[in-house]
Design a protein around this motif. Structure first.
Motif, PDB file in Angstrom:
ATOM      1  N   ALA A 121      -0.070   0.406  -4.837  1.00 52.43           N
ATOM      2  CA  ALA A 121      -1.351  -0.127  -4.366  1.00 52.43           C
ATOM      3  C   ALA A 121      -2.039   0.901  -3.475  1.00 52.43           C
ATOM      4  CB  ALA A 121      -1.130  -1.417  -3.594  1.00 52.43           C
TER       5      ALA A 121
ATOM      6  N   ASN B 139      -3.983  -7.361 -11.645  1.00 57.84           N
ATOM      7  CA  ASN B 139      -4.301  -7.302 -10.220  1.00 57.84           C
ATOM      8  C   ASN B 139      -4.990  -8.606  -9.836  1.00 57.84           C
ATOM      9  OD1 ASN B 139      -5.290  -6.846  -7.648  1.00 57.84           O
ATOM     10  ND2 ASN B 139      -5.987  -4.765  -8.060  1.00 57.84           N
TER      11      ASN B 139
ATOM     12  N   GLY C 239      -6.390  -8.219  -3.331  1.00 69.84           N
ATOM     13  CA  GLY C 239      -5.973  -7.248  -2.329  1.00 69.84           C
ATOM     14  C   GLY C 239      -6.561  -5.888  -2.629  1.00 69.84           C
ATOM     15  N   GLY C 240      -5.718  -4.852  -2.616  1.00 69.96           N
ATOM     16  CA  GLY C 240      -6.177  -3.496  -2.883  1.00 69.96           C
ATOM     17  C   GLY C 240      -6.296  -3.199  -4.360  1.00 69.96           C
ATOM     18  N   ASP C 241      -6.487  -1.926  -4.668  1.00 70.37           N
ATOM     19  CA  ASP C 241      -6.488  -1.470  -6.055  1.00 70.37           C
ATOM     20  C   ASP C 241      -5.058  -1.172  -6.485  1.00 70.37           C
ATOM     21  OD1 ASP C 241      -9.219  -1.623  -5.943  1.00 70.37           O
ATOM     22  OD2 ASP C 241      -9.544   0.548  -5.872  1.00 70.37           O
ATOM     23  N   LEU C 242      -4.756  -1.401  -7.738  1.00 69.28           N
ATOM     24  CA  LEU C 242      -3.451  -1.057  -8.297  1.00 69.28           C
ATOM     25  C   LEU C 242      -3.624   0.175  -9.173  1.00 69.28           C
ATOM     26  CD1 LEU C 242      -0.488  -2.068  -8.352  1.00 69.28           C
ATOM     27  CD2 LEU C 242      -1.027  -3.113 -10.564  1.00 69.28           C
TER      28      LEU C 242
ATOM     29  N   GLU D  78       0.836  -1.198   0.000  1.00 66.49           N
ATOM     30  CA  GLU D  78       0.000   0.000   0.000  1.00 66.49           C
ATOM     31  C   GLU D  78       0.873   1.251   0.000  1.00 66.49           C
ATOM     32  OE1 GLU D  78      -3.801   1.918   2.444  1.00 66.49           O
ATOM     33  OE2 GLU D  78      -2.646   0.265   3.304  1.00 66.49           O
TER      34      GLU D  78
ATOM     35  N   CYS E 130      -1.317  -5.320  -2.567  1.00 64.03           N
ATOM     36  CA  CYS E 130      -1.911  -5.867  -3.785  1.00 64.03           C
ATOM     37  C   CYS E 130      -1.045  -6.993  -4.334  1.00 64.03           C
ATOM     38  CB  CYS E 130      -2.035  -4.742  -4.814  1.00 64.03           C
ATOM     39  SG  CYS E 130      -2.941  -5.187  -6.287  1.00 64.03           S
TER      40      CYS E 130
ATOM     41  N   THR F 258      -8.930  -2.750 -10.300  1.00 64.59           N
ATOM     42  CA  THR F 258      -9.457  -3.478  -9.158  1.00 64.59           C
ATOM     43  C   THR F 258      -9.106  -4.957  -9.323  1.00 64.59           C
ATOM     44  OG1 THR F 258     -11.582  -3.788 -10.265  1.00 64.59           O
ATOM     45  CG2 THR F 258     -11.341  -1.821  -8.889  1.00 64.59           C
ATOM     46  N   PRO F 259      -9.205  -5.768  -8.264  1.00 66.37           N
ATOM     47  CA  PRO F 259      -8.850  -7.179  -8.386  1.00 66.37           C
ATOM     48  C   PRO F 259      -9.561  -7.855  -9.560  1.00 66.37           C
ATOM     49  CG  PRO F 259      -9.077  -6.630  -6.089  1.00 66.37           C
ATOM     50  CD  PRO F 259      -9.506  -5.404  -6.859  1.00 66.37           C
TER      51      PRO F 259
END
Length: 224
Positions: free
Chosen positions: A175, A113, A116-119, A95, A180, A158-159
């Motif tokens: 991320a 991706n 996890g989080g957004d890339l 992150e 991510c 997004t994932p």
């Protein structure tokens, strides 16, 4: 980076990858002695394995990347246009941890991706001489759909989402929300010569040997 820090990052990264249902290949867990041995000659020649970098800047939490190269073809095959022309990496973008602005002369890549989080990826088009075009819009395919942004614009993956970056496209990423898990599918990867950074930084970390390695890094044997 201290070797003890790298050892910890490898252990934490492996656990994070497993938490997303992905298992690394068996050679990921070979001892340094076995990786230095004859049976691992192709692994060393192709640059497969662990790759923890702070880009030589000493601020891994702010600017760095966790990578593991699972497969990689040969530049000779790429030049001939036949053979093993592809590569694959597993990466962890923490992150708000920056992978700094860079481009590749040879490598085309899909950045995916996986969870996890957004890339977030910041993009610039190249100028005719390979520099950064501060004015031109950039169009890139995202899962078969073209997306266009202004120079320096950002796309958010997004994932499950991915982007295709052709040679020459400048990009930086990080991320948001949480760490991510990222996969990269590309043409043959050559980290020794095919990374051009906007800032005067290095591709690999400078390692301070404060403890024994639990696993060797690609940079430990890439030029050996």
């Amino acid at each position: 980076m201290k070797r003890s820090e790298i050892n910890d990052i490898i252990a934490e990264g492996d656990a994070f990858i497993r938490s997303h249902g992905m298992i690394l290949p068996p050679f990921a867990y070979w001892t340094p002695e076995r990786i230095r041995g004859r049976e691992a000659s192709l692994i060393r020649a192709r640059g497969l394995g662990w790759d923890i970098t702070d880009y030589g800047d000493g601020r891994f939490e702010e600017m760095g990347l966790f990578l593991f190269t699972t497969r990689n073809g040969a530049l000779a095959d790429l030049r001939q246009g036949r053979g093993m022309l592809y590569a694959e990496k597993v990466m962890i973008s923490r992150e708000n941890q920056l992978s700094p602005m860079h481009r590749h002369d040879l490598k085309a890549e899909d950045i995916i991706n996986r969870g996890g989080g957004d890339l977030v990826i910041e993009l610039f088009a190249p100028t005719a001489d390979g520099g950064i075009d501060e004015t031109a819009r950039v169009a890139v395919p995202c899962d078969g759909v073209m997306r266009e942004v202004d120079a320096g614009g950002r796309i958010r993956l997004t994932p499950g989402e991915s982007v295709t970056l052709m040679p020459g496209i400048w990009h930086a990423f990080w991320a948001e929300g949480k760490d991510c898990l990222v996969c990269e599918v590309s043409t043959v990867n050559d980290d020794r010569t095919d990374n051009v950074f906007r800032e005067p930084i290095g591709r690999f970390a400078e390692v301070e040997e404060d403890s024994a390695p639990t696993r060797l890094l690609v940079s430990d044997y890439l030029d050996g």
